[in-house]
Design an enzyme around this catalytic site. Sequence first.
Site, PDB file in Angstrom:
ATOM      1  N   GLU A 298      14.435  47.016   0.044  1.00 33.12           N
ATOM      2  CA  GLU A 298      15.116  48.188   0.058  1.00 33.12           C
ATOM      3  C   GLU A 298      16.681  47.124  -0.043  1.00 33.12           C
ATOM      4  O   GLU A 298      17.133  47.197   1.499  1.00 33.12           O
ATOM      5  CB  GLU A 298      14.852  48.307   1.784  1.00 33.12           C
ATOM      6  CG  GLU A 298      13.662  48.639   2.482  1.00 33.12           C
ATOM      7  CD  GLU A 298      13.300  49.026   3.739  1.00 33.12           C
ATOM      8  OE1 GLU A 298      14.429  48.740   4.452  1.00 33.12           O
ATOM      9  OE2 GLU A 298      12.456  49.398   4.149  1.00 33.12           O
TER      10      GLU A 298
ATOM     11  N   GLU B  23       5.373  48.939   1.845  1.00 30.62           N
ATOM     12  CA  GLU B  23       4.840  48.992   3.935  1.00 30.62           C
ATOM     13  C   GLU B  23       4.532  50.469   4.094  1.00 30.62           C
ATOM     14  O   GLU B  23       5.449  51.542   4.021  1.00 30.62           O
ATOM     15  CB  GLU B  23       6.975  48.554   4.351  1.00 30.62           C
ATOM     16  CG  GLU B  23       6.724  47.243   4.553  1.00 30.62           C
ATOM     17  CD  GLU B  23       8.187  46.944   4.913  1.00 30.62           C
ATOM     18  OE1 GLU B  23       9.023  47.777   5.501  1.00 30.62           O
ATOM     19  OE2 GLU B  23       9.055  46.191   3.397  1.00 30.62           O
TER      20      GLU B  23
HETATM   21  O1  AHR Z   1       8.776  46.435   8.621  1.00 29.78           O
HETATM   22  C1  AHR Z   1      10.262  46.360   8.895  1.00 29.78           C
HETATM   23  C2  AHR Z   1      11.210  46.348   7.944  1.00 29.78           C
HETATM   24  O2  AHR Z   1      11.351  47.350   8.000  1.00 29.78           O
HETATM   25  C3  AHR Z   1      11.167  45.523   7.293  1.00 29.78           C
HETATM   26  O3  AHR Z   1      11.853  44.138   7.316  1.00 29.78           O
HETATM   27  C4  AHR Z   1      12.171  46.200   6.038  1.00 29.78           C
HETATM   28  O4  AHR Z   1      11.856  46.591   4.567  1.00 29.78           O
HETATM   29  C5  AHR Z   1      12.204  47.587   6.654  1.00 29.78           C
HETATM   30  O5  AHR Z   1      12.842  48.311   7.104  1.00 29.78           O
END
Ligand code: AHR
Length: 548
Positions: free
Chosen positions: A217, A352
């Site tokens: 990110e 994610e």
């Molecule tokens: O999973 C929690 C967070 O969500 C992670 O650290 C990040 O990559 C995302 O914004």
Amino acid sequence: MGYSSVGRWRAARAALAGTAVVMLGFASIASSQPRPAGAADRADRIELTLDAAKTGAKIDRNIFGQFAEHLGLGIYEGVWVGPDSPIPNTRGIRNDVVAALKAIKVPNVRWPGGCFADEYHWRKGLGPLKERPATLNPNWGGVLEPNTFGTHEFMDFAAQIGSEAYLSVNVGSGTPQEAADWLEYLTTAQPTALAKERAANGHAAPYKIAYLGIGNENWDCGGNMSPEYYLSQLRIYSRFVRNFNPAQQKGDGQMLKIAVGPGGDGPRWTEWTETIMKAYQGRQWSWDMHGLSLHNYTVVRWPPAYKSVGFGEKEYTEILESTLKTEGLIKQHSAIMDKYDPEKKVALVVDEWGAWYAKLPGSTEGFLSQQNSLRDAILAALNINVFARHADRVRMANIAQMVNVLQAMILTDKEKMVLTPTYHVFKMYVPFQDATFIPITYDAGAYTHGTITLPRVDAIAAKDASGTLWLALTNLDPARPIDITTRLAGINAKSAAGETLTAPAVDSVNTFGAPKTVTPKPISAKVQGDVLSVSLEPKSVTVLALRP
Ligand code: AHR
């Protein structure tokens, strides 16, 4: 692990030629356009048709990957208790958690973050445990990071659960040299100073890193970069952060590099995908990437406000409606990728995903603690089904997160452990790992609550290497059972049996005191000639094996 990732990613592409389109009668609702009730909406029977001889892409086992970040109780307590703990452990890693994870055949684990990755400095996690420096974890509650779970502990954990390592390197606050040193430390077989240090720390043999994430990110917590700025970093990191072991550099065994991709839909994110993919198409020999990541949380709106337990049908339908938008998101970014990479060499890596709810009352700020209900089991099945339908492009995914954080597989409280409804879905779906997708035709019917209309049924099918046909069926309707009739071709099935997962309420959860409220039970189906019949309970996920 003895299988080859590049080989599998290639196999998925090669199978494209034979990929048939899944005809979902519910396509209009999937794109959020309610449609008038049809016969299947009113009836209590839905008909599916499949031909087991018509195969699609391979469903890469990596779509069942996990994500373990230094966040809350995910690593410390959830995985790592330390060698001196009274909780049974092997070299500090809890035995109960390892046994549970082995049973779901975790193909890869992403570590150390998440946002944590772009503030992580690997050298602090080396050497005698008691001598490691305590640092801070500013992203997640500002708590102390003891660095007792470092590189060797992570690689040990991955080996104990039989999983491949997916390492995210620090692009936001690190340097290419720091990341390159980490990779040399891990992978080289030559007697360099870093290899000698690795041996002195207890591991003379090189480690194998299967997947490398170049940042996380970086459009936000990873450094607020523009797509162009991130691209400049990607080129540099991709060039210098190598696997330094010739035996691991070529062909099927090579380490696959995953670039940071979009975090949603809309112009900001399509521009990100365009920028990276356009550069990929025009790249020169000296840099490469094999995957583009996509982050997709089911949250409805920020900040996360939906409760993870103690909710009703309204919140059930709102969350499921939101999660079904995953398919549109994948199509949107896949279309851009197709423009610059028509051969689908670059995988879309949803590294994610999952439900993100309000924190549990009384839990620590920033620890992202939430319960996990039957709704999450259904949400997991729906997302896995979407990934499987797009198996030609989606070849890896990592649910967030593995233990005690967000949509977890496992919850722990000191020596206690409980398996969540989501865990059970991952276990029931194990046979889909590396199986071949079989298209199904059906009219999904409709389930309506208030102003929201959702497909009543969602289904995928796949054939494994032994010729067994696997059918995964989800009944989204929380009140009405549904009879499913499947017309089969291309397989001479004699029997069908499997497991079904449901519970008294959409918000039923497993707790340490009542760990089996949401637990799979056996189910069998009737096979007569070429017709399979099974009745699905309301709000349930079912997986059936049809054996020739
Ligand atoms: O999973 C929690 C967070 O969500 C992670 O650290 C990040 O990559 C995302 O914004």
